[in-house]
Design a protein around this motif. Sequence first.
Motif, mmCIF file in Angstrom:
data_model
loop_
_atom_site.group_PDB
_atom_site.id
_atom_site.type_symbol
_atom_site.label_atom_id
_atom_site.label_comp_id
_atom_site.label_asym_id
_atom_site.label_seq_id
_atom_site.Cartn_x
_atom_site.Cartn_y
_atom_site.Cartn_z
ATOM 1 N N ARG A 4 12.559 -17.047 -26.213
ATOM 2 C CA ARG A 4 12.197 -16.912 -27.628
ATOM 3 C C ARG A 4 11.487 -15.583 -27.883
ATOM 4 O O ARG A 4 11.773 -14.886 -28.869
ATOM 5 N N SER A 5 10.557 -15.230 -27.003
ATOM 6 C CA SER A 5 9.814 -13.977 -27.166
ATOM 7 C C SER A 5 10.740 -12.774 -27.101
ATOM 8 O O SER A 5 10.640 -11.840 -27.908
ATOM 9 N N TYR A 6 11.678 -12.771 -26.155
ATOM 10 C CA TYR A 6 12.572 -11.634 -25.997
ATOM 11 C C TYR A 6 13.579 -11.535 -27.145
ATOM 12 O O TYR A 6 13.977 -10.427 -27.532
ATOM 13 N N ARG A 7 13.990 -12.670 -27.698
ATOM 14 C CA ARG A 7 14.934 -12.619 -28.820
ATOM 15 C C ARG A 7 14.348 -11.885 -30.014
ATOM 16 O O ARG A 7 15.061 -11.203 -30.754
ATOM 17 N N THR A 8 13.035 -12.001 -30.226
ATOM 18 C CA THR A 8 12.415 -11.375 -31.393
ATOM 19 C C THR A 8 12.447 -9.860 -31.325
ATOM 20 O O THR A 8 12.272 -9.186 -32.353
ATOM 21 N N LEU A 9 12.698 -9.292 -30.141
ATOM 22 C CA LEU A 9 12.633 -7.843 -29.966
ATOM 23 C C LEU A 9 13.977 -7.153 -30.145
ATOM 24 O O LEU A 9 14.028 -5.931 -30.292
ATOM 25 N N GLY A 10 15.060 -7.914 -30.120
ATOM 26 C CA GLY A 10 16.378 -7.329 -30.296
ATOM 27 C C GLY A 10 16.783 -6.463 -29.118
ATOM 28 O O GLY A 10 16.095 -6.366 -28.111
ATOM 29 N N GLY A 11 17.946 -5.820 -29.243
ATOM 30 C CA GLY A 11 18.425 -4.878 -28.243
ATOM 31 C C GLY A 11 18.554 -5.480 -26.860
ATOM 32 O O GLY A 11 19.020 -6.608 -26.686
ATOM 33 N N ALA A 12 18.112 -4.723 -25.840
ATOM 34 C CA ALA A 12 18.242 -5.155 -24.450
ATOM 35 C C ALA A 12 17.462 -6.424 -24.179
ATOM 36 O O ALA A 12 17.881 -7.257 -23.355
ATOM 37 N N TYR A 13 16.344 -6.593 -24.876
ATOM 38 C CA TYR A 13 15.549 -7.809 -24.668
ATOM 39 C C TYR A 13 16.299 -9.036 -25.182
ATOM 40 O O TYR A 13 16.298 -10.092 -24.525
ATOM 41 N N ALA A 14 16.926 -8.910 -26.328
ATOM 42 C CA ALA A 14 17.688 -10.037 -26.870
ATOM 43 C C ALA A 14 18.871 -10.375 -25.968
ATOM 44 O O ALA A 14 19.185 -11.558 -25.747
ATOM 45 N N ARG A 15 19.527 -9.348 -25.439
ATOM 46 C CA ARG A 15 20.639 -9.607 -24.510
ATOM 47 C C ARG A 15 20.143 -10.287 -23.237
ATOM 48 O O ARG A 15 20.801 -11.185 -22.697
ATOM 49 N N THR A 16 18.975 -9.867 -22.782
ATOM 50 C CA THR A 16 18.383 -10.527 -21.614
ATOM 51 C C THR A 16 18.046 -11.974 -21.931
ATOM 52 O O THR A 16 18.252 -12.870 -21.093
ATOM 53 N N ALA A 17 17.550 -12.218 -23.145
ATOM 54 C CA ALA A 17 17.217 -13.590 -23.545
ATOM 55 C C ALA A 17 18.450 -14.477 -23.495
ATOM 56 O O ALA A 17 18.395 -15.620 -23.012
ATOM 57 N N GLU A 18 19.577 -13.979 -23.994
ATOM 58 C CA GLU A 18 20.805 -14.777 -23.968
ATOM 59 C C GLU A 18 21.260 -15.024 -22.533
ATOM 60 O O GLU A 18 21.740 -16.114 -22.203
ATOM 61 N N SER A 19 21.108 -14.025 -21.683
ATOM 62 C CA SER A 19 21.470 -14.191 -20.281
ATOM 63 C C SER A 19 20.594 -15.253 -19.622
ATOM 64 O O SER A 19 21.088 -16.121 -18.883
ATOM 65 N N LEU A 20 19.294 -15.215 -19.886
ATOM 66 C CA LEU A 20 18.388 -16.208 -19.315
ATOM 67 C C LEU A 20 18.696 -17.605 -19.842
ATOM 68 O O LEU A 20 18.613 -18.594 -19.092
ATOM 69 N N HIS A 21 19.058 -17.685 -21.115
ATOM 70 C CA HIS A 21 19.396 -18.992 -21.696
ATOM 71 C C HIS A 21 20.631 -19.583 -21.013
ATOM 72 O O HIS A 21 20.653 -20.774 -20.669
#
Length: 438
Positions: free
Chosen positions: A379-396
């Motif tokens: 959830r925290s990484y999704r709020t940042l967009g870009g590489a962090y959001a992509r990492t969030a989807e990978s972790l999910h």
Amino acid sequence: MDKICLTLPTNRACADTIEAVGREAAHAAHHFGVEVHLLVLDSADRPAFTRHARAVHTAGLAPGVVAHHLDEAGQRAFLRAAIDRAGLAGPERMLALMLPPAVSYGACTNRAFLIAAALGCRSVHRRDSDSRYQEQNGEPVFPIGQELAFLGRKAADAAGSVTEVLLAAEHTDRTVAMVGGSFVGVPSVDLTDLQQRAPDVHREVIGLWAPAAWSEQERERLVDESFKGAGTEPFTHDRTVLGPVDPMRVDMCNIAFHHEVHERIPLPPATDTIGSDYFLFHLLYHAGLPGVLHNRHIVNFHTDERKTGAGFTAYQTRYAKFLLSMLPFRFLHERMAQEGGALLDGLHRLRAEAVSGLVRESTALDDEENVHRLDTLTRSYRTLGGAYARTAESLHRQGPRLLAEARADMEDFAHLIDAWEPLVHAARTTPLHGKGRP
């Protein structure tokens, strides 16, 4: 003549660091009269390996220094021979725990422990590829001077040579099992971009490694001191403290273990995670084995491969796995604190069966706390967009697998502890194949 092992595991180009560690090896041999086995365990690509080979060869020309440079093929040959000699059941599983296909900070150090036993070394001194030495008056400040001054001595004998003694009187007959310092410079965990971009998210993400039951105040204190080592203050003079060494005050880039430690208990062989190689710090602290904390801190720096693209996602995944590993490790810290001296035998040596029993207990923990950790991180990484959001989807997507691996990692660790004594015994009589030119 005593033999010691000064080791540098690496999977990246670091010829300059190898040259510097080679100078530390020469310093130790010259000033302490020991035979220094400089051991570079090298998983880097071939161009880097070739540059490393030249640096290792040069280091081995110094009097009293014997240099060993092993690629993964050389390491594998030695491990197969030692595992076969030990007669262990499931040899392929054991080989995979010792030399996994993925990055493992614990496994690379375990290989150094076994090779040190094969070489007849009384201690292992570990350094990292992404660090360098401080200087004073133009000369490097080598930690090995403090390590060799105290390691393996009775605490009562070492007490008169340190700056401060914080050791219980009933523990002074025990051997100094570990000597270590920390680092200065950038934090050991590279979340600098996150801290600059979103300080509040950074604090939340760092705080996830605290126990779920901690208060907000306790969590904030942990965040404030996490991964910062000894800060930024440069070395000016020696300070040494004899006592139980706080695991938060030492780092694996700046540590030495007496052979009675690493020949009894290995490190967790977990892959694609950070922090697993700190287990022995906590074990020694709770078991009441003395250590010496010094201030010859090493300078830490960050390399570029973890900052963009696939390297960024891989590093953030390692951090996520570190957070998930906190569920069993926090449990282990609590149980080891309860056991205290019961973790030792009558000769003050670590009891492997007691440790593996606690590790197996940790595999029965409920995953609810880890599910929350993973949800909060994504959830925290999704709020940042870009590489962090992509990492969030990978972790999910990987969530169920990551949760299962956190449990399996501890099962593997218990298995390795149980096999460690015969494996070390076998390593002592196994020739080291493919060793570098002395």
